[in-house]
Design an enzyme around this catalytic site. Structure first.
Site: not given
Lengths: 270, 799
Positions: B61, B132
């Protein structure tokens, strides 16, 4: 001499205060709208007003903008309306009764209604409310509004003078359904305090989605008996220029009908 | 507070892997061994704080290890194999194109929280799109709300902070009519996910006072367990504030929300495939009003020049925010000073919690009181928690106790780069057999395609978002000739008149995504998506040479060579197209490991490449919309129609298996888009709409009902690349096609301007509110009321 005086008067800068707090959203476009009409505008945080209570009285116009003050937790506009009422209380009532223009838009309308400045500032008690839309969801769209005129082209509300019979403005709210007891509603109607009603393009009654919330008597905006305190769910500050309209309609080639509403308040004071 | 020392020095490979899994570190064996080596060198075991910090910093990430790692890519085409080696896929493809193009209007690309380009002499505009996905799968409302909250903070955290002007959102969901029995255990039903995600974006976005002006939704059963939630924000920033600089001695200030136990392991968890045991506590809890207060106050502090740098707390929490700011200097933090939501957090939890609405600032000591007062006046919590140093070390203390002490250079440069294998094999391509339909079937098919879940109206979603707040949305997500008609507008235009007084300029936002094509070939998908985003922007009047792009990859597990191969192919397409068009990518994001395991079988999502575009236009008054304007005007189709029904909506509706996925000729595309831009600029077009999903008949129908006008269409006039049936012609999804409306007085000028380009005059606008379609060649005549078309388009998605 008289002419000079008139000129000085004309040049007088009208001072507008926009009250804001956590969750206020529509303050910049509201400021732009008033400025376009020649006013000077201050966006003032509620904390600053509370710490200097008389500051508010130095202004000519009071505006409470849209948004989600304090997240609309508890109920829309409830917390800020209590803050204004109990921490600035007398001064806001004084402001209203003095006849100076006050406008509450969307969340601002909810706030004015919940503190009781509308529809009856003399009593300063909440007697009506704005409840959840019948659709039970947030609605953002342009709607037609019928400009209510008392008799022959004269509106009671100083903010809506010389508007066409039907104008369009955008709404964006989840709690916009105007609700009041029958007696209060009758009073409002009798006194010509309804300023705008949702309608079709010809000014006739309409249904969802053009009536976005199911307000009693299709009420979109009301004023006090004097016509200086005005609250409405639609957003005139989003229709200052013709360019903002979905099909770019307006007046004088450039402006949107929302501008006229703010211009009316400024012109009234000049 | 208890700090644990973790035994690592004496672990064997198996134990290292087990430690990584058990503690949700998401580190591979190679990485664990690198960590072990570092601590063997300094002759001690790490604390839990140190190990967690490394895991966050090295997470996919935060570090994008796959896209920046070594890849050996094998392409198999026609029995031949070709191997390409990448040392850093991103740098060698997308980023490389941007560097080669070297546009002088790019201010900040691929280095900050968002990409920034020129708006005018003094201002820049920043754009970022985030994903997300994992949180939204587990907790749709909270996941999407914090998704939008997070990307807004990216804009607040670019340079010294930009003012957000608009949001965008694109979703991929499972099919809403999925039977409950088909939903895997532990997952939410796709419809519940869709509703929750929309509500989350609505409640956060609306409360922030930022209009959501552009987006899209794509439904496919492949996204049932792994929905995709892309959230974007665009903002405006003074150019002289687009850079940040931390100086040793500056104080670390944390502003906004308090820190709690929500969002622990968010960054590392995003690299884990989901299953029924997935932990909801990895999802953050949002509070938009706290973020709105931060927005209001920090822009004041910015304009008073009270700080030197700012960034947001996103994935990895303070560990990545403070870590990034202090990467070049070093820093010391007193963890006990971080304001907490409640007592009982261990130091490592404080350091990596992804609690929302927090920004970290570097403040020169002389401004200490000024900045605290400014925040305090509006009830915003602001606390000094440490100091930037010049020793290149990360030193974390809790009271007097040292809980972490590591070299920044190891933390940020120590992650090993393994080589991953990637393969791509070309699948055989077959044309579908000729599609013959009767007039009656055709009439029904037009409505079926309009009603398809991936074509139909998104007004149920769009109208729940305040797309008008700030009063600057001059081309809206739904447009029509009056306020009661609407059709899908290609791109939105923001006119930032409240920020830049007197400006005529505007910002165009659009997007392109089509995972259906990616099921066949991710190269074609990426190419088509890029063109779609650009077409959409050009439709309202953007200059195709002034468009900037954002890439967002959502893919499955990159450790599987076929999946990584399809990712490499998409990157190559992005590189080729970016150079071909001369349009740079300015920022991007990837979300990998989007897969789900049921009963031991792993399902991966269909790869999705979202392209978001932003461009600045000179005069908002010249922009046009997609709804037909006046009866008597001519309707033209620009571009050639090819027999390309592969992976089209029509193929899906008719259940065709074969067909060619649309190709793209960049040279032709560039010329056509440039000419359309000139035509709009000279006021020659009344309306313009591109042809995409559903083909040209879908576009014409949308323009008709949005404008509340009829159309007479001569299908025989449509120029095709080969002999095609009427159904193939009307529903083909060939790229580079636009429908435009031209008034009689402009016809001559228009036709002259488009000389040398394939243009078909296919009909005219009428007042009778009927779509009339004639083909003498196919002996077909269709007459349909536009209200019926609008109804078909609107009815599908009305929840």
């Amino acid at each position: 001499m008289a002419k000079n005086f008139a000129m000085v008067n004309k040049m007088k800068k009208i001072k507008v205060i926009i009250i804001r707090t956590a969750g206020t959203n529509c303050d910049y476009e509201l400021k732009s709208a008033f400025e376009l009409c020649g006013a000077t505008v201050d966006r003032v945080h509620i904390n600053e007003l509370i710490s200097s209570k008389n500051k508010i009285l130095s202004y000519d116009v009071l505006a409470v903008p849209g948004g989600f003050s304090y997240g609309d937790d508890i109920a829309s506009g409830k917390i800020l309306s209590n803050e204004i009422k109990y921490k600035l209380g007398d001064n806001v009532k004084k402001f209203a009764l003095s006849g100076k223009p006050i406008i509450g838009i969307c969340n601002g309308f909810q706030i004015l209604v919940k503190m009781g400045l509308l529809p009856k500032p003399e009593n300063f008690e909440q007697i009506s409310t704005l409840s959840y839309n019948d659709s039970n969801k947030f609605e953002c769209r342009w709607v037609h509004l019928k400009t209510e005129k008392k008799n022959n082209d004269r509106t009671l509300c100083l903010w809506t003078r010389d508007l066409p019979d039907v104008i369009s403005l955008p709404v964006a709210h989840g709690e916009g359904k105007f609700v009041a007891d029958k007696k209060i509603l009758d009073d409002i109607e009798k006194n010509n305090q309804v300023v705008f009603r949702y309608c079709d393009k010809n000014g006739k009654d309409t249904v969802y989605p053009q009536d976005p919330n199911g307000s009693l008597n299709a009420i979109a905006g009301v004023c006090n008996k004097k016509g200086n305190v005005f609250g409405l769910m639609p957003h005139p500050e989003r229709y200052i220029y013709a360019l903002q309209h979905p099909s770019r309609e307006g007046y004088d080639g450039v402006y949107g009908w929302g501008k006229k509403i703010f211009q009316n308040a400024i012109d009234y004071l000049k | 507070m208890k700090v644990n020392t973790i035994e690592i020095l004496n672990l064997n490979d198996k134990q290292l892997v087990e430690l990584s899994r058990k503690s949700v570190l998401s580190l591979s064996l190679v990485e664990m061994k690198e960590v072990q080596k570092y601590f063997r060198n300094i002759k001690r075991n790490p604390t839990d704080v140190e190990l967690e910090t490394i895991a966050q910093t090295w997470s996919e990430h935060c570090k994008h290890k796959t896209l920046t790692g070594n890849i050996e890519y094998t392409e198999e085409k026609g029995g031949k194999k070709k191997v390409t080696k990448y040392k850093n896929l991103l740098k060698e493809t997308i980023f490389n194109a941007t560097m080669k193009l070297n546009k002088d209007w790019c201010i900040s690309v691929f280095k900050d929280n968002a990409g920034v380009i020129d708006f005018d002499k003094t201002n820049g505009v920043a754009f970022k799109v985030e994903t997300h996905n994992h949180p939204s799968a587990l907790e749709p409302y909270g996941g999407s709300a914090t998704g939008i909250g997070g990307v807004i903070r990216d804009i607040l955290g670019v340079g010294l902070g930009a003012k957000p002007l608009a949001n965008t959102d694109v979703f991929c969901f499972g099919l809403p009519d999925t039977k409950s029995s088909e939903v895997p255990e532990g997952m939410h039903h796709p419809k519940r996910i869709a509703k929750g995600v929309v509500s989350g974006v609505r409640d956060y976005g609306n409360r922030m006072g930022i209009p959501t002006v552009n987006g899209g939704v794509f439904f496919d059963k492949g996204y049932m367990a792994n929905p995709l939630v892309y959230c974007g924000t665009m903002g405006i920033i003074p150019k002289n504030m687009s850079e940040k600089e931390v100086k040793p001695g500056d104080l670390v200030l944390v502003v906004g929300g308090r820190t709690g136990r929500d969002g622990i392991h968010g960054a590392t968890f995003s690299s884990v495939e989901l299953d029924k045991e997935s932990d909801v506590s990895a999802v953050q809890i949002g509070n938009p009003i706290v973020e709105k207060k931060v927005l209001d106050t920090m822009l004041k502090a910015r304009d008073l020049k009270l700080y030197r740098a700012v960034t947001d707390c996103g994935a990895g929490g303070l560990s990545s925010a403070a870590g990034e700011l202090g990467e070049k200097t070093g820093l010391v933090i007193q963890l006990e000073k971080v304001p907490l939501k409640y007592k009982g957090l261990a130091p490592w939890e404080i350091w990596i919690s992804e609690a929302q609405e927090r920004m970290v600032f570097a403040v020169p000591p002389k401004n200490k009181n000024k900045i605290l007062n400014l925040f305090k006046k509006e009830n915003v919590e602001a606390t000094f928690i440490g100091k930037f140093t010049n020793d290149g070390k990360l030193l974390l203390k809790y009271g007097n106790e040292v809980v972490a002490n590591m070299e920044m250079s190891f933390l940020h440069g120590g992650v090993p780069k393994p080589t991953r294998k990637a393969v791509w094999k070309q699948k055989p391509i077959k044309k579908q057999s000729p599609v013959k339909v009767s007039a009656k079937t055709l009439q029904e098919d037009i409505k079926k395609v309009l009603a398809d879940i991936n074509v139909c109206s998104r007004d149920w979603i769009i109208r729940q978002y305040d797309h008008e707040v700030q009063g600057q949305t001059v081309v809206k997500p739904l447009q029509g000739s009056s306020i009661t008609n609407s059709g899908p507008q290609d791109a939105a235009v923001i006119w930032p008149y409240t920020v830049v007084k007197g400006t005529k300029k505007g910002i165009v936002l659009s997007n392109g995504i089509n995972p259906e094509y990616g099921k066949v070939d991710t190269y074609k998908m990426t190419a088509s998506s890029i063109e779609e985003a650009m077409r959409n922007a050009v439709c309202v009047g953007a200059d195709p040479e002034k468009i900037s792009l954002l890439d967002n990859f959502c893919w499955g597990n990159p450790n599987k060579p076929e999946i990584l191969g399809s990712l490499v192919r998409a990157s190559q397409a992005a590189y080729d197209l970016s150079l071909g068009y001369g349009v740079p990518f300015i920022s991007g994001k990837d979300s990998l490991y989007n897969e789900y395991t049921i009963d031991g079988k792993t399902y991966s999502i269909p790869p999705a490449f979202l392209v978001s575009s932003m461009s600045v236009i000179e005069d908002v008054n010249k922009t046009i919309t997609m709804d037909l304007k006046n009866a008597g005007n001519s309707i033209y189709l620009i571009g050639i129609t090819k027999n390309e029904l592969g992976a089209s909506v029509y193929s899906k509706v008719k259940n065709f298996k074969n067909g060619i996925v649309p190709d793209l000729d960049v040279k032709v595309s560039k010329k056509i888009m440039k000419t359309i831009f000139s035509a709009i600029n000279e006021g020659l077009l009344e309306s313009c709409h591109d042809c995409s999903e559903g083909g040209l008949i879908t576009s014409i129908s949308e323009m008709a009902f949005a404008g509340d006008k009829g159309v007479n269409i001569n299908a025989d006039a449509i120029k095709t690349s080969e002999k095609m049936t009427i159904a193939e012609t009307l529903f083909s999804e060939s790229n580079t096609r636009f429908i435009v409306e031209v008034s009689p007085e402009n016809v001559v000028k228009f036709e002259k301007m488009f000389k040398g380009i394939v243009v078909s005059k296919i009909g005219e606008v009428s007042n009778d509110k009927l779509l009339k379609l004639e083909s003498k060649k196919s002996k077909i005549s269709v007459k349909e009321n536009i209200k019926n078309l609008q109804k078909a388009w609107q009815k599908t998605l009305q929840w």
